[in-house]
Design an enzyme around this catalytic site. Structure first.
Site, mmCIF file in Angstrom:
data_model
loop_
_atom_site.group_PDB
_atom_site.id
_atom_site.type_symbol
_atom_site.label_atom_id
_atom_site.label_comp_id
_atom_site.label_asym_id
_atom_site.label_seq_id
_atom_site.Cartn_x
_atom_site.Cartn_y
_atom_site.Cartn_z
ATOM 1 C CB CYS A 16 -0.923 0.017 1.218
ATOM 2 S SG CYS A 16 -2.061 -1.384 1.248
ATOM 3 N NE ARG A 63 -2.856 -4.587 -2.825
ATOM 4 C CZ ARG A 63 -2.314 -3.913 -1.813
ATOM 5 N NH1 ARG A 63 -2.476 -2.615 -1.739
ATOM 6 N NH2 ARG A 63 -1.606 -4.536 -0.881
HETATM 7 C C1 BEZ Z 1 0.594 -4.609 1.841
HETATM 8 O O1 BEZ Z 1 1.792 -4.850 1.844
HETATM 9 O O2 BEZ Z 1 0.120 -3.545 1.443
HETATM 10 C C2 BEZ Z 1 -0.356 -5.695 2.292
HETATM 11 C C3 BEZ Z 1 -0.019 -7.001 2.083
HETATM 12 C C4 BEZ Z 1 -0.869 -7.997 2.523
HETATM 13 C C5 BEZ Z 1 -2.046 -7.671 3.178
HETATM 14 C C6 BEZ Z 1 -2.387 -6.344 3.362
HETATM 15 C C7 BEZ Z 1 -1.545 -5.338 2.920
#
Ligand code: BEZ
Length: 234
Positions: A51, A134
């Site tokens: 993110c 997402r």
């Molecule tokens: C992230 O790195 O943004 C992420 C990865 C797995 C679950 C939620 C967020």
């Protein structure tokens, strides 16, 4: 208590209305966005690496989207203070690729109640009960959903593709054309398929600006400069 059932909004439908608290103050959707395209997107959680890479990339490209009359609007099920702390950390501490001191100035919605994310189908229990996937909704100036793209938690989005989607939709609307596979501004566009035998015959005989691969598959050129002159804000 009876469980509320939500259906996912679909392409061609009005985007659900909502009021929300964001990092840029309270917003009312869609009334605050009248006349603009909007990319409304969710991310799983603040202070997570994928993110963070997405927010830095999107914030860096915000001007390009704004120039195309498209505003960005983010959401996660985290609270406002988490959002503020995360965006401050991104600006003050994170250097990633060639990006640093990145300020996220588009609004980021807090949705602790999951009310908005559920109405937009951003919670997918097969992926997570506690985080939004997402999701990306491309919404036009009339508040109609024009494209929906979903990615799982582990996969960062391609923001060049999101920009391409906005420009392609605007090009289709402005010039009454469609855009073929992998289209980029400046590539040939597809003209509406012939709706009569007469038009089909004419198309195949035409020698000027239209190129036909067969009667139902014809393209023409629109220069990149013509497209951007029409759709970019002055
Ligand atoms: C992230 O790195 O943004 C992420 C990865 C797995 C679950 C939620 C967020």
């Amino acid at each position: 208590m009876e469980e509320q059932v939500f259906t996912m909004p679909r392409i061609g439908e009005k985007a659900p209305e909502f009021k929300a608290v964001t990092t840029q103050g309270e917003i009312n959707f869609p009334s605050d966005y009248k006349g603009s395209w909007v990319i409304f997107f969710s991310h799983p959680a603040d202070f997570t690496p994928v993110c963070t890479s997405e927010f830095m990339t999107f914030a860096t490209m915000e001007k390009a989207f704004n120039d195309a009359n498209c505003k960005l609007l983010g959401l996660s099920v985290d609270g406002l203070y988490s959002h503020i702390a995360w965006l401050r950390t991104i600006k003050d501490k994170i250097k990633y690729k060639k990006m640093k001191n990145v300020e996220v100035t588009f609004p980021l919605i807090e949705d602790i109640s999951m009310d908005i994310s559920k109405r937009f189908g951003m919670i997918m229990p097969g992926e997570s009960n506690t985080k939004a996937v997402r999701a990306v909704f491309v919404i036009d100036p009339k508040g109609i959903i024009r494209a929906i793209i979903y990615y799982p938690l582990s996969l960062g989005r391609n923001f060049d593709e999101l920009y391409r989607v906005v420009i392609a939709l605007q090009t289709a609307d402005t010039f009454d054309v469609a855009t073929p596979a992998d289209w980029r501004p400046g590539d040939d566009v597809i003209v509406p398929t012939a709706g009569s035998c007469g038009t089909a015959k004419e198309r195949m005989e035409q020698k000027d600006d239209i190129r036909c691969y067969d009667w139902f598959f014809c393209t023409k050129k629109i220069d990149k400069s013509t497209i951007f002159k029409k759709i970019l804000k002055k």
